[in-house]
Design an enzyme around this catalytic site. Structure first.
Site, PDB file in Angstrom:
ATOM      1  CE  LYS A   1      -3.433   3.150   0.293  1.00 24.89           C
ATOM      2  NZ  LYS A   1      -4.298   3.080   1.419  1.00 24.89           N
TER       3      LYS A   1
ATOM      4  CB  CYS B   1      -3.428   7.918   0.545  1.00 26.43           C
ATOM      5  SG  CYS B   1      -4.762   7.041   1.446  1.00 26.43           S
TER       6      CYS B   1
END
Length: 407
Positions: free
Chosen positions: A204, A258
């Protein structure tokens, strides 16, 4: 695995909880904010996401979604809490630890514990060690299944992408990975891929760092073009005619929880090796300063300039201000005391706390800003801004930082 306890009811936790509840899971959502718990308990939402209000209302009315300040016993515990970084870019996993300590009294043999929060490498293993410390009578690695499954959703498409996107599931061992994969396959139509927790964590982070590096290349090109008096938009359009080149569009920086945060987790884990990733972060973090310098340059032409900043969110057509470079630009312009600032953000009804009660600043609509300003600074490519009438701004200075009006 029909009873689920979701820790954290934010941008990922609430959509996930409501989605599961509408798929006949019995879901209990937990948040530390009493106001959020009260709102959701009434079938209302505190975040903007298409169709989320409908889904939450249906989930609450069905009785499949309950909410509270404390967890309850469940088959599956999902942790979806913030993982920010501290001022020195050191990851802060205190929220993950707090959530783990909250659920520890309720975890039983056979339960599945899933970390969905994007986290530094090794965090899932720390959950296992915290649980073992708090519940020494449990064989955490043998009788409790602990895994990491990072979310991969795009704001504005969250409810769809929770279902259709492929998911990477990493367990502290293969049994935990398979158990978590079995759970996700009940509602995910995309492929569910099993690995170990550390690999899933880095996967990720690598996805977001990849995007950050590519955005930094575009942003650095914009700096180079400015120095060499070249139109960066034309340059990118021409370069992208090469069949194997796809340069992204530059902007005021990079925002969101993010991409603007996760690469620092890699840098923290491997500081000597992550040289390119660190540099990309520094390039993108410096872009708001460049924008402010351009505004100062044109503002010097006016005695008391009126500056309209179009957009505050970190990306187009959402209301999310987390790590927003547009918001940083406005804050820096205020600090420079350049003139009067008009802010246009169609997705907000009120200014964020950091801008409230500021002198020389007002939240206005697009028409008001256009009629009153000397300078327009386009910071976010909201759809509403694409309708801007050029006849109304031909006597004004337009700084199009996101390239909305460049051919």
């Amino acid at each position: 695995m029909t009873k689920v306890c979701v820790m954290g009811l934010g941008y990922v936790g609430l959509p996930t909880a409501s989605l599961l509840a509408n798929r006949a899971f019995k879901v209990h959502g937990v948040d530390v904010n009493p106001r959020i718990v009260e709102l959701i308990g009434q079938g209302k939402v505190h975040i903007t996401e298409p169709d989320l209000d409908v889904l939450v209302r249906a989930a609450v009315n069905s009785g499949n979604l309950t909410v509270g300040l404390e967890p309850i016993s469940a088959d599956v515990f999902m942790i979806a809490v913030p993982t920010p970084f501290k001022d020195n870019h050191v990851p802060d996993i205190s929220y993950v630890e707090a959530a783990t300590r909250k659920i520890a009294p309720y975890v039983a043999a056979g339960n599945l514990v899933i970390l969905e929060s994007t986290s530094p490498v090794g965090t899932t293993e720390k959950i296992a060690s915290w649980l073992q410390e708090l519940r020494p009578e449990l064989d955490v690695e043998g009788s409790v299944y602990i895994a990491h499954c990072p979310e991969r959703v795009l704001p504005g498409q969250t409810l769809k992408e929770l279902v259709v996107n492929d998911r990477v599931v990493g367990g502290i061992n293969s049994a935990a990975a398979e158990k978590a994969a079995e759970f996700y396959r009940q509602f995910v139509t995309g492929e569910v891929l099993c690995t170990l927790a550390r690999t899933a964590e880095l996967a990720k982070l690598a996805e977001n760092a990849f995007r950050d590096v590519n955005i930094a290349f575009a942003n650095e090109l914009s700096l180079i073009c400015d120095k060499l008096d070249i139109d960066v938009w034309e340059l990118i359009r021409l370069a992208n005619r090469h069949p194997r080149v796809n340069i992204l569009q530059p902007g005021p920086g990079v925002g969101g929880h993010c991409i603007a945060v996760d690469p620092w987790f890699i840098v923290d884990s491997a500081p000597e090796e992550a040289r390119l990733i660190r540099t990309a972060r520094e390039v993108n973090d410096s872009k708001p300063e460049f924008v402010v310098a351009k505004v100062k340059e044109v503002a010097a032409k006016f005695k008391e300039p009126k500056i309209a900043c179009l957009g505050l969110s970190y990306k187009a057509d959402i209301d999310d201000l987390r790590e927003s470079p547009a918001l940083k630009v406005v804050e820096k312009l205020l600090a420079e005391n350049l003139g009067y600032i008009f802010v246009v953000e169609p997705h907000l009804r009120t200014l964020p706390l950091c801008l409230k009660n500021q002198e020389n600043l007002a939240l206005v609509n697009l028409d008001q800003a256009v009629h009153q300003c000397d300078i327009l600074v386009l910071l976010v490519s909201h759809r509403e801004f694409s309708t801007l009438n050029f006849n109304l701004i031909k006597e004004k200075i337009l700084l199009d930082i996101v390239g909305t009006f460049n051919p």
